[in-house]
Structure formats: C-alpha cells, structure tokens
Design a protein around this motif. Structure first.
Motif, PDB file in Angstrom:
ATOM      1  N   PHE A 123     -12.209  -2.254  -1.662  1.00 44.91           N
ATOM      2  CA  PHE A 123     -11.145  -1.979  -3.023  1.00 44.91           C
ATOM      3  C   PHE A 123     -10.054  -3.271  -3.348  1.00 44.91           C
ATOM      4  CE2 PHE A 123      -9.359   1.829  -3.276  1.00 44.91           C
ATOM      5  CZ  PHE A 123      -9.549   2.496  -2.129  1.00 44.91           C
ATOM      6  N   MET A 124      -9.225  -2.577  -2.777  1.00 42.55           N
ATOM      7  CA  MET A 124      -7.746  -3.304  -2.752  1.00 42.55           C
ATOM      8  C   MET A 124      -7.413  -4.424  -1.293  1.00 42.55           C
ATOM      9  SD  MET A 124      -5.428  -0.083  -4.325  1.00 42.55           S
ATOM     10  CE  MET A 124      -4.774  -0.565  -6.137  1.00 42.55           C
ATOM     11  N   ILE A 136      -4.156   6.523  -4.172  1.00 43.66           N
ATOM     12  CA  ILE A 136      -5.171   5.205  -4.255  1.00 43.66           C
ATOM     13  C   ILE A 136      -7.038   5.933  -4.068  1.00 43.66           C
ATOM     14  CG2 ILE A 136      -5.572   3.598  -2.962  1.00 43.66           C
ATOM     15  CD1 ILE A 136      -2.584   3.238  -2.245  1.00 43.66           C
ATOM     16  N   ALA A 137      -6.751   7.368  -3.053  1.00 43.91           N
ATOM     17  CA  ALA A 137      -8.110   6.955  -3.329  1.00 43.91           C
ATOM     18  C   ALA A 137      -8.611   7.841  -4.348  1.00 43.91           C
ATOM     19  CB  ALA A 137      -8.458   8.283  -1.728  1.00 43.91           C
ATOM     20  N   ASN A 147     -14.285   5.339 -11.082  1.00 50.39           N
ATOM     21  CA  ASN A 147     -15.252   4.708 -11.004  1.00 50.39           C
ATOM     22  C   ASN A 147     -16.136   6.315 -11.494  1.00 50.39           C
ATOM     23  OD1 ASN A 147     -16.411   1.772  -9.621  1.00 50.39           O
ATOM     24  ND2 ASN A 147     -14.639   2.810  -8.352  1.00 50.39           N
ATOM     25  N   VAL A 199     -10.973   6.632   3.328  1.00 46.24           N
ATOM     26  CA  VAL A 199     -10.224   5.799   2.737  1.00 46.24           C
ATOM     27  C   VAL A 199      -8.963   5.479   3.741  1.00 46.24           C
ATOM     28  CG1 VAL A 199      -8.662   5.014   0.622  1.00 46.24           C
ATOM     29  CG2 VAL A 199     -11.522   6.370   0.053  1.00 46.24           C
ATOM     30  N   ASP A 240       0.628  -0.976  -0.605  1.00 44.58           N
ATOM     31  CA  ASP A 240       0.130   0.109  -0.177  1.00 44.58           C
ATOM     32  C   ASP A 240       0.718   1.231  -0.280  1.00 44.58           C
ATOM     33  OD1 ASP A 240       0.779  -1.261   2.582  1.00 44.58           O
ATOM     34  OD2 ASP A 240      -0.784   0.473   3.425  1.00 44.58           O
ATOM     35  N   SER A 279      -6.929   7.614  -7.472  1.00 38.35           N
ATOM     36  CA  SER A 279      -7.124   6.641  -9.141  1.00 38.35           C
ATOM     37  C   SER A 279      -8.299   5.271  -8.656  1.00 38.35           C
ATOM     38  CB  SER A 279      -6.236   6.127  -8.899  1.00 38.35           C
ATOM     39  OG  SER A 279      -5.861   4.852  -7.779  1.00 38.35           O
ATOM     40  N   TYR A 280      -9.235   5.481  -7.335  1.00 36.68           N
ATOM     41  CA  TYR A 280     -10.367   4.340  -7.173  1.00 36.68           C
ATOM     42  C   TYR A 280     -11.646   5.040  -7.526  1.00 36.68           C
ATOM     43  CZ  TYR A 280     -14.480   1.759  -5.214  1.00 36.68           C
ATOM     44  OH  TYR A 280     -15.202   1.428  -4.763  1.00 36.68           O
ATOM     45  N   LYS A 294     -16.983  -0.424   1.553  1.00 32.95           N
ATOM     46  CA  LYS A 294     -15.946  -1.368   0.137  1.00 32.95           C
ATOM     47  C   LYS A 294     -14.954  -1.033   0.337  1.00 32.95           C
ATOM     48  CE  LYS A 294     -16.415  -2.049  -4.430  1.00 32.95           C
ATOM     49  NZ  LYS A 294     -17.077  -3.391  -4.820  1.00 32.95           N
TER      50      LYS A 294
END
Ligand code: PRP
Ligand code: MG
Length: 211
Positions: A176-177, A122-123, A130, A156, A73, A125-126, A174
C-alpha cells in the motif's frame, strides 16, 4: 566549511559510503565492519556519523547534523512534523509497505484484527482510511515472528526483496505505499552551507542516477 552528514546505519549508509568513495572522498578509518560511528574524510570536507534510522531526523532538526539520509518510511513514521527540508530523493533503498500474513492462511479482514509492526502510525492511518478497526502491537524488529507465534494476525512491514517474508513462511496480502531514501537538511545549514550542500547533492545525484 565541513558538512556533517548523519547516515541511517545499515543498508543506506553502506551504499552512500560507496558513492562517496567512488567520488574521491577518502575516509581512512572507515570499513563496513568497523564499530566506529564517526568518520572524517582526509580533506576535512565531510564528517559522517552512523545513526539509528529513527534518530536521523532528530540530529538534523536540532542542528547536530547538517544533513541526513534516511528512508522515507522512517521519516513518515518517526518524524512527520520535523522542521527539516527534504531536498532529494536518492532513488535507493526502494521498498514497499505491505500487510503480510502466514502463507496460505486466510485472514478474516472483516473482523477486528491484530497487527504487529514497527510502523504503528503508518499502519493505523492505512487501516483507518479503510474504516477498519485494528489492534496495533508496536514491535522493534523481527516482526515476521508475530503471526508465527500467535502474537498478531498479520504484520505491517517494509518489503524490499521479499526474502525475509519467504524465509519465514509469510506472504504479502496487500502492498500500500512505496518508499526510497531521502536527503534531509537543517534549514539553517541549508542557508549557511549552501554551496557545500549543493556540491554534496551533485555527487550523490550522479551516482543515484546510475543506480
Ligand atoms: C527489514 C524489514 C523486513 C526486511 C525486508 O528488516 O523489517 O523484515 O528488512 O527486506 P527483504 O524484503 O529484502 O527481506 P531489517 O533487516 O531492517 O531488520 P528489523 O526488522 O529486525 O529491524
Ligand atoms: Mg525486519
């Protein structure tokens, strides 16, 4: 030739130091409570430094450490283009990245929402993947506070046991990784200290497989 290992300070360094001790490496000045940041083993084979996790790849990339051990991460967030080899998945420090909010409180995900996080890259790009436009507030820790005090709608963050979310009245919206700890290596060290690094990898692999 001694190998210099930069360990992410915290949960990862405690596990890895336990593995090394169990494999016969004796670090006379090491204890979990110590405030020291550098330890050498009695035979002069390993030098271990305890480094803040976002800095591990910096030390390794610049050759100030031969190898590093840090969560995937953190590598994705802090060092996406680092010139290092990722040589091993230790299978420890497993955790998942999640969007979380106040338990039982509905979040209108169709609106532009505000996100508190230590992981802005990371947040972003997620949510971009979407097609969701968001405001990201970069925090440096204790991000669970953000929705509670009204700084953000959601967070996140990584979830390992889920205890921190629960203790603060939050819940996962959710996952997600998935992540785990990785060993990274300086490319020059990988060539120059090939045998020593392979030996270190063998030692750690033996324990990781049992974990
Ligand atoms: C991490 C992470 C979560 C928690 C997850 O925080 O940011 O808060 O651990 O672990 P859990 O699911 O087992 O409770 P950390 O303790 O590293 O502190 P920080 O966020 O303040 O840096
Ligand atoms: Mg935290």
């Amino acid at each position: 030739m001694a190998i210099h290992i930069a360990l992410a300070k915290g949960r990862i360094h405690k596990v890895v130091m336990k593995y090394l001790a169990e494999s016969g490496y004796d670090f006379p000045t090491y204890s979990e409570e110590s405030r020291k940041l550098i330890f050498e083993d009695a035979k002069g084979q390993l030098k271990v430094t305890l480094v803040k996790s976002p800095d591990v790849a910096v030390y390794v990339e610049r050759g100030a450490a031969d190898v590093g051990i840090v969560g995937k991460d953190v590598l994705i967030e802090e060092a996406p283009g680092a010139d290092v080899y990722e040589v091993m998945d230790l299978g420890i420090g497993r955790c998942r990245m999640a969007v979380a909010g106040i338990a039982g409180k509905k979040v209108d995900m169709t609106k532009r929402i505000t996100i508190g996080t230590k992981y802005p890259r990371i947040a972003r790009s997620y949510f971009e993947a979407n097609h969701h436009s968001v405001d990201i507030i970069k925090l440096n820790g204790s991000v669970e506070l953000a929705p509670i005090v009204g700084l953000s709608d959601v967070i996140v963050d990584i979830v390992e046991t889920g205890n921190t979310l629960k203790a603060n009245g939050l819940e996962v919206l959710k996952y997600f990784m998935d992540f785990s700890a990785r060993m990274i290596c300086n490319p020059v060290s990988f060539k120059m200290k090939y045998n020593e690094i392979q030996q270190l990898m063998d030692v750690i692999r033996e324990h990781s497989m049992k974990a």
